[in-house]
Design an enzyme around this catalytic site. Structure first.
Site, PDB file in Angstrom:
ATOM      1  N   HIS A 179       1.026  -1.150   0.058  1.00 54.52           N
ATOM      2  CA  HIS A 179       0.004  -0.009   0.028  1.00 54.52           C
ATOM      3  C   HIS A 179       0.849   1.303  -0.052  1.00 54.52           C
ATOM      4  O   HIS A 179       1.330   1.552   1.173  1.00 54.52           O
ATOM      5  CB  HIS A 179      -1.088  -0.068   1.338  1.00 54.52           C
ATOM      6  CG  HIS A 179      -1.605   0.853   1.487  1.00 54.52           C
ATOM      7  ND1 HIS A 179      -3.364   0.949   1.238  1.00 54.52           N
ATOM      8  CD2 HIS A 179      -1.664   2.438   1.644  1.00 54.52           C
ATOM      9  CE1 HIS A 179      -3.790   1.973   1.353  1.00 54.52           C
ATOM     10  NE2 HIS A 179      -3.150   3.068   1.540  1.00 54.52           N
ATOM     11  N   CYS A 239      -3.540  11.458   3.252  1.00 49.14           N
ATOM     12  CA  CYS A 239      -3.792  10.784   4.451  1.00 49.14           C
ATOM     13  C   CYS A 239      -4.244  11.817   5.378  1.00 49.14           C
ATOM     14  O   CYS A 239      -3.310  12.859   5.531  1.00 49.14           O
ATOM     15  CB  CYS A 239      -2.731   9.873   5.191  1.00 49.14           C
ATOM     16  SG  CYS A 239      -3.128   9.279   6.737  1.00 49.14           S
TER      17      CYS A 239
HETATM   18  P1  HMG Z   1     -12.580   8.603  19.779  1.00 50.90           P
HETATM   19  O1  HMG Z   1     -13.136   9.891  19.763  1.00 50.90           O
HETATM   20  O2  HMG Z   1     -11.498   8.322  20.817  1.00 50.90           O
HETATM   21  O3  HMG Z   1     -13.902   7.699  19.936  1.00 50.90           O
HETATM   22  O4  HMG Z   1     -12.460   8.139  18.197  1.00 50.90           O
HETATM   23  P2  HMG Z   1     -14.914   7.357  21.299  1.00 50.90           P
HETATM   24  O5  HMG Z   1     -15.038   5.786  21.380  1.00 50.90           O
HETATM   25  O6  HMG Z   1     -14.348   8.186  22.595  1.00 50.90           O
HETATM   26  O7  HMG Z   1     -16.257   7.930  20.761  1.00 50.90           O
HETATM   27  C1  HMG Z   1     -16.264   9.302  20.515  1.00 50.90           C
HETATM   28  C2  HMG Z   1     -17.424   9.468  19.611  1.00 50.90           C
HETATM   29  O8  HMG Z   1     -17.289   9.120  18.356  1.00 50.90           O
HETATM   30  C3  HMG Z   1     -18.863   9.160  20.078  1.00 50.90           C
HETATM   31  O9  HMG Z   1     -19.979   9.859  19.775  1.00 50.90           O
HETATM   32  C4  HMG Z   1     -18.915   7.891  19.137  1.00 50.90           C
HETATM   33  O10 HMG Z   1     -20.299   7.245  19.229  1.00 50.90           O
HETATM   34  C5  HMG Z   1     -18.384   7.989  17.966  1.00 50.90           C
HETATM   35  P3  HMG Z   1     -20.552  10.839  20.572  1.00 50.90           P
HETATM   36  O11 HMG Z   1     -20.943  10.319  21.996  1.00 50.90           O
HETATM   37  O12 HMG Z   1     -19.561  11.981  20.817  1.00 50.90           O
HETATM   38  O13 HMG Z   1     -21.461  11.692  19.845  1.00 50.90           O
HETATM   39  N1  HMG Z   1     -18.022   6.921  17.162  1.00 50.90           N
HETATM   40  C6  HMG Z   1     -18.317   6.549  15.859  1.00 50.90           C
HETATM   41  N2  HMG Z   1     -19.194   6.985  15.447  1.00 50.90           N
HETATM   42  C7  HMG Z   1     -19.198   6.167  14.149  1.00 50.90           C
HETATM   43  N3  HMG Z   1     -18.710   5.123  13.731  1.00 50.90           N
HETATM   44  C8  HMG Z   1     -17.764   4.665  14.509  1.00 50.90           C
HETATM   45  C9  HMG Z   1     -17.382   5.272  15.809  1.00 50.90           C
HETATM   46  N4  HMG Z   1     -16.619   4.994  16.919  1.00 50.90           N
HETATM   47  C10 HMG Z   1     -17.046   5.948  17.776  1.00 50.90           C
HETATM   48  N5  HMG Z   1     -17.007   3.469  14.065  1.00 50.90           N
HETATM   49  C11 HMG Z   1     -11.980   6.609  16.661  1.00 50.90           C
HETATM   50  C12 HMG Z   1     -11.830   6.924  18.185  1.00 50.90           C
HETATM   51  C13 HMG Z   1     -11.496   5.185  16.044  1.00 50.90           C
HETATM   52  C14 HMG Z   1     -13.589   6.299  16.380  1.00 50.90           C
HETATM   53  C15 HMG Z   1     -11.587   7.792  15.771  1.00 50.90           C
HETATM   54  O14 HMG Z   1     -10.302   8.192  15.854  1.00 50.90           O
HETATM   55  C16 HMG Z   1     -11.750   7.563  14.393  1.00 50.90           C
HETATM   56  O15 HMG Z   1     -13.075   7.271  13.886  1.00 50.90           O
HETATM   57  N6  HMG Z   1     -10.661   7.399  13.532  1.00 50.90           N
HETATM   58  C17 HMG Z   1     -10.532   7.132  12.028  1.00 50.90           C
HETATM   59  C18 HMG Z   1      -9.517   8.013  11.512  1.00 50.90           C
HETATM   60  C19 HMG Z   1      -9.381   7.563  10.211  1.00 50.90           C
HETATM   61  O16 HMG Z   1     -10.267   7.242   9.433  1.00 50.90           O
HETATM   62  N7  HMG Z   1      -8.284   7.553   9.328  1.00 50.90           N
HETATM   63  C20 HMG Z   1      -8.122   7.359   8.114  1.00 50.90           C
HETATM   64  C21 HMG Z   1      -8.052   6.031   7.807  1.00 50.90           C
HETATM   65  S1  HMG Z   1      -6.551   5.045   8.038  1.00 50.90           S
HETATM   66  C22 HMG Z   1      -5.648   5.429   6.713  1.00 50.90           C
HETATM   67  O17 HMG Z   1      -5.984   6.124   5.763  1.00 50.90           O
HETATM   68  C23 HMG Z   1      -4.321   4.624   6.493  1.00 50.90           C
HETATM   69  C24 HMG Z   1      -4.347   3.405   5.550  1.00 50.90           C
HETATM   70  O18 HMG Z   1      -4.803   3.899   4.335  1.00 50.90           O
HETATM   71  C25 HMG Z   1      -3.335   2.919   5.330  1.00 50.90           C
HETATM   72  C26 HMG Z   1      -2.104   3.609   5.211  1.00 50.90           C
HETATM   73  O19 HMG Z   1      -2.104   4.472   4.396  1.00 50.90           O
HETATM   74  O20 HMG Z   1      -1.097   3.597   5.993  1.00 50.90           O
HETATM   75  C27 HMG Z   1      -5.566   2.447   5.940  1.00 50.90           C
HETATM   76 MG    MG Z   2      -3.518   4.894   2.712  1.00 51.87          MG
END
Ligand code: HMG
Ligand code: MG
Length: 319
Positions: free
Chosen positions: A223, A256
């Site tokens: 990737h 990213c």
């Molecule tokens: P957090 O704020 O620590 O989570 O986030 P939490 O459990 O304390 O929840 C906070 C709020 O988020 C709550 O809502 C939860 O319900 C909600 P509130 O009560 O405040 O209204 N929540 C959600 N809502 C919908 N769907 C969910 C979810 N989980 C919690 N699944 C969390 C922790 C992991 C959720 C957050 O940090 C997050 O969503 N991060 C995602 C970041 C992301 O998507 N990054 C890009 C993808 S990775 C990437 O691109 C790399 C890759 O391509 C490979 C590479 O290139 O290396 C894969």
């Molecule tokens: Mg990526």
């Protein structure tokens, strides 16, 4: 065998031996691509993108992600995207799921496969998913157990495998440890992410060789983001170690959100051109893919990052 787990020496495949081999492409455009685009597209246009990609012969499409909409607003409508696609037989439509809440949403939306994403860098893990690597593995344990019960395959990612925007250098041992943990959780494949695109072929060779001490080439994917223009060369380095799964993003969309300056994944069109030039088998109709590439760029109002799409297919190459 492309790797020898006992000796730790990774064998190299000669370029001529790649001819006729199948390669699996995992299309990242609708997820890794669109998650970092500033122009917001409707769910209908996103679903149209997925359908066009499938029609060009791509059989594995990361269709969206069920993460927090506060963190990644671009993916807030992934359920609508899943509802809007016209499924083609043989195509796997997958989604990113960081936790149980995401997994449940993905299952409800009809994802065929889910992906959990860990990092090889502690600081990146905190910035990306707001927890330590250890905590993330604990969350994924639960997701993987639920997926196993539901008969849903889980893919793993290891981010920052070639370097981290916060930590700098990342030891190959840390990448290998993340691979080991994700495989132990039951991931059927782990994708090694050069999230910021700083890796070079020699480094890719070293890191992947180390990972090949943990698992076989068939269970690893590449990737590569193309920030420093090394992604195609890095792919060749991975192919020569026997890897045959490549993540790529149509038109080189994306970047990213937690890695400043990172450009998109290597453009799928350019990867396909490379692979067909090597005589490898992808099942992708490059001409149709190029049409899709221009179409999505016009929807986004952005410059196409694919050199192949910009140049058009050369006459009489049969690629
Ligand atoms: P957090 O704020 O620590 O989570 O986030 P939490 O459990 O304390 O929840 C906070 C709020 O988020 C709550 O809502 C939860 O319900 C909600 P509130 O009560 O405040 O209204 N929540 C959600 N809502 C919908 N769907 C969910 C979810 N989980 C919690 N699944 C969390 C922790 C992991 C959720 C957050 O940090 C997050 O969503 N991060 C995602 C970041 C992301 O998507 N990054 C890009 C993808 S990775 C990437 O691109 C790399 C890759 O391509 C490979 C590479 O290139 O290396 C894969
Ligand atoms: Mg990526």
């Amino acid at each position: 065998m492309p790797s020898d787990k006992r000796s730790g020496e990774a064998a190299t495949v000669k370029m001529s031996e790649l001819k006729g081999r199948p390669v699996s492409i995992v299309e990242m455009g609708p997820r890794d691509g669109l998650q970092n685009e500033t122009t917001q597209l409707s769910a209908a246009v996103k679903a149209g993108l997925v359908d066009r990609l499938a029609a060009s012969g791509l059989q594995r499409i990361e269709t969206g992600s069920f993460v927090s909409p506060k963190w990644i607003p671009q993916m807030a409508d992934s359920a609508e995207v899943f509802a809007g696609i016209t499924r083609l037989p043989g195509v796997r439509y997958s989604a990113l799921t960081p936790n149980m809440q995401g997994f449940e949403r993905a299952v409800q939306a009809g994802a065929d496969e889910v992906a959990v994403f860990a990092a090889a860098s502690e600081l990146f893990s905190q910035k990306n998913i707001n927890c330590s690597i250890r905590e993330s593995i604990q969350r994924f344990t639960e997701v993987c157990a639920a997926a196993r019960d539901a008969g849903i395959p889980v893919r793993g990612y290891v981010s920052c495998a070639m370097g981290c925007p916060y930590q700098g250098e990342v030891p190959a041992d840390d990448v290998a440890m993340a691979v080991r943990e994700l495989m132990a959780l039951g991931c059927y494949e782990v994708s090694i992410g050069d999230t910021i695109g700083t890796g070079t072929p020699q480094q890719v060779h070293e890191v992947l060789s180390r990972c090949l001490q943990e698992t076989s080439a068939g269970q690893l994917a590449m990737h590569f983001h193309d920030t420093y223009g090394q992604a195609l060369a890095n792919i060749v380095a991975g192919l020569q170690l026997g890897l045959n799964t490549i993540d790529a993003s149509v038109a080189g969309l994306g970047g990213c959100p937690y890695a400043q300056g990172a450009s998109g994944n290597m453009a799928t069109e350019d990867v396909i051109y490379l692979l067909h030039g090597l005589g490898m088998v992808t099942g992708v109709d490059l001409s149709r893919l190029i049409d899709t590439s221009h179409w999505i760029c016009s929807q986004l109002g952005r410059q196409n990052q694919s050199k192949v799409a910009l140049a058009g297919l050369p006459v009489a190459r049969g690629l």
